[in-house]
Motif scaffolding. Structure first.
Motif, PDB file in Angstrom:
ATOM      1  N   LEU A  76     -58.417 150.640  61.478  1.00  0.00           N
ATOM      2  CA  LEU A  76     -58.388 149.817  62.684  1.00  0.00           C
ATOM      3  C   LEU A  76     -58.154 148.370  62.282  1.00  0.00           C
ATOM      4  O   LEU A  76     -58.882 147.825  61.455  1.00  0.00           O
ATOM      5  CB  LEU A  76     -59.724 149.947  63.431  1.00  0.00           C
ATOM      6  N   ASN A  77     -57.134 147.756  62.856  1.00  0.00           N
ATOM      7  CA  ASN A  77     -56.868 146.340  62.643  1.00  0.00           C
ATOM      8  C   ASN A  77     -57.339 145.547  63.859  1.00  0.00           C
ATOM      9  O   ASN A  77     -57.018 145.901  65.001  1.00  0.00           O
ATOM     10  CB  ASN A  77     -55.369 146.098  62.427  1.00  0.00           C
ATOM     11  N   ILE A  78     -58.101 144.486  63.600  1.00  0.00           N
ATOM     12  CA  ILE A  78     -58.563 143.600  64.668  1.00  0.00           C
ATOM     13  C   ILE A  78     -58.087 142.188  64.349  1.00  0.00           C
ATOM     14  O   ILE A  78     -58.417 141.636  63.298  1.00  0.00           O
ATOM     15  CB  ILE A  78     -60.097 143.611  64.808  1.00  0.00           C
ATOM     16  N   TRP A  79     -57.298 141.624  65.252  1.00  0.00           N
ATOM     17  CA  TRP A  79     -56.848 140.251  65.114  1.00  0.00           C
ATOM     18  C   TRP A  79     -57.758 139.362  65.957  1.00  0.00           C
ATOM     19  O   TRP A  79     -57.900 139.573  67.179  1.00  0.00           O
ATOM     20  CB  TRP A  79     -55.408 140.109  65.585  1.00  0.00           C
ATOM     21  N   VAL A  80     -58.406 138.391  65.320  1.00  0.00           N
ATOM     22  CA  VAL A  80     -59.285 137.457  66.015  1.00  0.00           C
ATOM     23  C   VAL A  80     -58.565 136.121  66.085  1.00  0.00           C
ATOM     24  O   VAL A  80     -58.380 135.434  65.067  1.00  0.00           O
ATOM     25  CB  VAL A  80     -60.637 137.310  65.293  1.00  0.00           C
ATOM     26  N   CYS A  81     -58.123 135.755  67.283  1.00  0.00           N
ATOM     27  CA  CYS A  81     -57.380 134.509  67.486  1.00  0.00           C
ATOM     28  C   CYS A  81     -57.497 134.116  68.947  1.00  0.00           C
ATOM     29  O   CYS A  81     -57.828 134.959  69.796  1.00  0.00           O
ATOM     30  CB  CYS A  81     -55.912 134.679  67.092  1.00  0.00           C
ATOM     31  N   ASN A  82     -57.228 132.875  69.230  1.00  0.00           N
ATOM     32  CA  ASN A  82     -57.320 132.417  70.616  1.00  0.00           C
ATOM     33  C   ASN A  82     -56.138 132.951  71.419  1.00  0.00           C
ATOM     34  O   ASN A  82     -54.991 132.543  71.207  1.00  0.00           O
ATOM     35  CB  ASN A  82     -57.351 130.885  70.677  1.00  0.00           C
ATOM     36  N   GLN A 120     -54.253 148.295  72.007  1.00  0.00           N
ATOM     37  CA  GLN A 120     -53.113 149.198  72.129  1.00  0.00           C
ATOM     38  C   GLN A 120     -53.620 150.629  72.164  1.00  0.00           C
ATOM     39  O   GLN A 120     -54.393 151.047  71.312  1.00  0.00           O
ATOM     40  CB  GLN A 120     -52.141 149.016  70.962  1.00  0.00           C
ATOM     41  N   PHE A 121     -53.166 151.376  73.158  1.00  0.00           N
ATOM     42  CA  PHE A 121     -53.516 152.786  73.263  1.00  0.00           C
ATOM     43  C   PHE A 121     -52.822 153.595  72.171  1.00  0.00           C
ATOM     44  O   PHE A 121     -51.785 153.184  71.640  1.00  0.00           O
ATOM     45  CB  PHE A 121     -53.091 153.349  74.620  1.00  0.00           C
ATOM     46  N   PRO A 122     -53.355 154.759  71.826  1.00  0.00           N
ATOM     47  CA  PRO A 122     -52.653 155.658  70.910  1.00  0.00           C
ATOM     48  C   PRO A 122     -51.259 155.985  71.434  1.00  0.00           C
ATOM     49  O   PRO A 122     -51.070 156.166  72.636  1.00  0.00           O
ATOM     50  CB  PRO A 122     -53.543 156.905  70.900  1.00  0.00           C
ATOM     51  N   GLY A 127     -53.819 148.328  67.224  1.00  0.00           N
ATOM     52  CA  GLY A 127     -55.091 147.680  66.968  1.00  0.00           C
ATOM     53  C   GLY A 127     -55.603 146.924  68.168  1.00  0.00           C
ATOM     54  O   GLY A 127     -55.229 147.196  69.310  1.00  0.00           O
ATOM     55  N   VAL A 128     -56.458 145.944  67.912  1.00  0.00           N
ATOM     56  CA  VAL A 128     -57.187 145.219  68.944  1.00  0.00           C
ATOM     57  C   VAL A 128     -57.058 143.724  68.685  1.00  0.00           C
ATOM     58  O   VAL A 128     -57.065 143.285  67.526  1.00  0.00           O
ATOM     59  CB  VAL A 128     -58.674 145.627  68.933  1.00  0.00           C
ATOM     60  N   VAL A 129     -56.946 142.941  69.755  1.00  0.00           N
ATOM     61  CA  VAL A 129     -56.917 141.485  69.664  1.00  0.00           C
ATOM     62  C   VAL A 129     -58.074 140.932  70.483  1.00  0.00           C
ATOM     63  O   VAL A 129     -58.267 141.338  71.631  1.00  0.00           O
ATOM     64  CB  VAL A 129     -55.586 140.903  70.178  1.00  0.00           C
ATOM     65  N   ILE A 130     -58.839 140.001  69.911  1.00  0.00           N
ATOM     66  CA  ILE A 130     -59.993 139.424  70.605  1.00  0.00           C
ATOM     67  C   ILE A 130     -60.039 137.932  70.314  1.00  0.00           C
ATOM     68  O   ILE A 130     -59.840 137.505  69.165  1.00  0.00           O
ATOM     69  CB  ILE A 130     -61.312 140.088  70.151  1.00  0.00           C
ATOM     70  N   ARG A 174     -69.731 143.037  73.074  1.00  0.00           N
ATOM     71  CA  ARG A 174     -69.252 144.180  73.865  1.00  0.00           C
ATOM     72  C   ARG A 174     -67.769 144.097  74.212  1.00  0.00           C
ATOM     73  O   ARG A 174     -67.173 145.105  74.622  1.00  0.00           O
ATOM     74  CB  ARG A 174     -70.107 144.325  75.126  1.00  0.00           C
ATOM     75  N   THR A 175     -67.143 142.932  74.030  1.00  0.00           N
ATOM     76  CA  THR A 175     -65.688 142.886  74.207  1.00  0.00           C
ATOM     77  C   THR A 175     -65.016 143.800  73.195  1.00  0.00           C
ATOM     78  O   THR A 175     -64.101 144.564  73.531  1.00  0.00           O
ATOM     79  CB  THR A 175     -65.162 141.446  74.060  1.00  0.00           C
ATOM     80  N   ALA A 176     -65.467 143.738  71.950  1.00  0.00           N
ATOM     81  CA  ALA A 176     -64.894 144.624  70.927  1.00  0.00           C
ATOM     82  C   ALA A 176     -65.203 146.083  71.226  1.00  0.00           C
ATOM     83  O   ALA A 176     -64.339 146.957  71.051  1.00  0.00           O
ATOM     84  CB  ALA A 176     -65.417 144.241  69.546  1.00  0.00           C
ATOM     85  N   THR A 177     -66.422 146.374  71.666  1.00  0.00           N
ATOM     86  CA  THR A 177     -66.763 147.754  72.030  1.00  0.00           C
ATOM     87  C   THR A 177     -65.816 148.262  73.108  1.00  0.00           C
ATOM     88  O   THR A 177     -65.296 149.383  73.023  1.00  0.00           O
ATOM     89  CB  THR A 177     -68.218 147.832  72.529  1.00  0.00           C
ATOM     90  N   HIS A 178     -65.568 147.439  74.119  1.00  0.00           N
ATOM     91  CA  HIS A 178     -64.666 147.784  75.222  1.00  0.00           C
ATOM     92  C   HIS A 178     -63.245 148.007  74.717  1.00  0.00           C
ATOM     93  O   HIS A 178     -62.615 149.034  75.022  1.00  0.00           O
ATOM     94  CB  HIS A 178     -64.707 146.638  76.243  1.00  0.00           C
ATOM     95  N   GLU A 179     -62.729 147.068  73.927  1.00  0.00           N
ATOM     96  CA  GLU A 179     -61.347 147.169  73.468  1.00  0.00           C
ATOM     97  C   GLU A 179     -61.151 148.313  72.480  1.00  0.00           C
ATOM     98  O   GLU A 179     -60.119 148.993  72.491  1.00  0.00           O
ATOM     99  CB  GLU A 179     -60.893 145.847  72.850  1.00  0.00           C
ATOM    100  N   VAL A 180     -62.125 148.559  71.623  1.00  0.00           N
ATOM    101  CA  VAL A 180     -62.020 149.707  70.719  1.00  0.00           C
ATOM    102  C   VAL A 180     -62.046 150.998  71.528  1.00  0.00           C
ATOM    103  O   VAL A 180     -61.403 151.989  71.159  1.00  0.00           O
ATOM    104  CB  VAL A 180     -63.132 149.677  69.653  1.00  0.00           C
TER     105      VAL A 180
END
Length: 359
Positions: free
Chosen positions: A219-225, A235-237, A245-248, A267-273
């Motif tokens: 899992l790739n998570i990009w943390v940026c504004n 992104q869905f499968p 991956g996920v952007v937050i 919980r934003t990450a929980t939601h997006e994951v």
């Protein structure tokens, strides 16, 4: 009538190819019927998330808007998502005991209130976090990153300390998803950009971002504004591996350091994951008749915001406002359901969209 139109739309997508492909899909439909899989409600496009109940300055997840953009730009994505959904339903139907299912909401056999042993065991997901920052405050600390990892592991393993806040009506549905997340690496990159938007530029080194690391097995998570008040998107499968991956935004990542109330509990990450693992929003991104493909989550006509009082009634049933896939404040969401667990884990099964994670 709506179900008929949706079924017709799915049929048009499926049968626009050559006769041989149509004949092959017909055989798949026969197999679907043999395991009681109903795909007539499959639908990917959604109404504008700003419609329905007012956000009142609340949570803003752009996953479905990003999905709609990707569906427009990638003509094969709808078919891939259809195939993934069919495989999920086949897997769940094959594992579910005869007569099991039911629950509180309208689903298509995609998990109910009865836990099912899917044979997959504990699933371990390596995580790469890419911190792209314009200011020192956006260059979040290791402690903040670790705090987010702790939240993911608690929420996906039913060890979150606030699960006792779930009302008795839904307490029996709280699921231990049995997925662990391990931090595999952290990348830090300074950037002149003050905001990135939702067009995935942060996912490409050629555009000033950071390339995904082994997206087929991590899992790739990009943390940026992200900007625009957007907390995150996923992104869905079925999408492009390069952008998987996920952007937050950094102020909504983790529980310590540069975090912003009321989205400061991770919980934003929980939601997006959850989206990354194939979950829709709890209200199905439509009105009462649009489903999230989970049988034990009640129907609703739109997102909930803030900290709603229990019961909150829509579509003639009590909303599961405390579900991670709603839009409520971080402190007011505490659970995934058993049906959601079944959907998430099914994509790791043989033939599943994320099978390569456990090979």
């Amino acid at each position: 009538m709506k179900r008929f139109l949706l079924a017709l739309a799915a049929g048009l997508v499926l049968f626009t190819s050559c006769e041989d492909e149509s004949r092959e899909i017909s055989q798949k439909d026969i197999q679907d019927q043999q395991v009681n899989v109903d795909m007539s409600d499959f639908y990917t496009y959604t109404f504008d998330e700003t419609d329905g109940r007012s956000a009142l300055g609340g949570k803003s997840c752009h996953t479905m808007k990003v999905l709609n953009q990707k569906l427009e730009n990638d003509p094969g994505l709808h078919q891939r998502m259809y195939n993934i959904e069919r495989n999920v339903r086949q897997f769940i139907a094959a594992k579910k005991p005869d007569g099991a299912g039911g629950g509180n909401g309208g689903g298509s056999g995609d998990g109910g209130s009865d836990p099912v042993n899917d044979g997959l065991g504990t699933i371990n997901i390596p995580v790469y976090v890419h911190v792209i920052y314009n200011s020192s405050i956006e260059n979040i600390s290791d402690a903040q990153i670790n705090s987010q990892m702790n939240v993911l592991n608690a929420d996906f393993n039913k060890s979150n300390s606030d699960q006792n806040l779930v009302p008795a009506e839904f307490a029996g549905l709280i699921a231990n998803v049995d997925i662990n997340f391990t931090l595999a690496g952290v990348t830090r990159k300074s950037s002149s950009k003050t905001s990135w938007g939702t067009r995935d530029d942060m996912k490409y080194a050629s555009r000033g971002g950071v390339d995904a690391v082994t997206p087929e097995s991590a899992l790739n998570i990009w943390v940026c504004n992200i900007g625009g008040g957007i907390l995150g998107y996923a992104q869905f499968p079925g999408g492009d591996p390069a952008t998987d991956g996920v952007v937050i935004s950094p102020q909504y990542f983790g529980t310590t350091g540069y975090v912003s109330v009321p989205f400061d509990k991770g919980r934003t990450a929980t939601h997006e994951v959850g989206h990354y693992l194939n979950l829709r929003h709890i209200w199905g991104d439509g009105r009462c008749r649009q489903d999230d493909f989970v049988a034990d989550t009640p129907s609703s006509d739109g997102p909930n915001y803030g900290c709603p009082a229990y019961p909150t009634v829509n579509c003639q049933s009590n909303d599961m406002t405390m579900n991670y896939m709603d839009y409520t404040n971080d402190a007011c969401m505490q659970m995934f359901s058993e049906g959601q667990k079944a959907r998430m884990r099914a994509i790791f099964a043989a033939g599943g969209a994320r099978e390569s994670f456990i090979l």
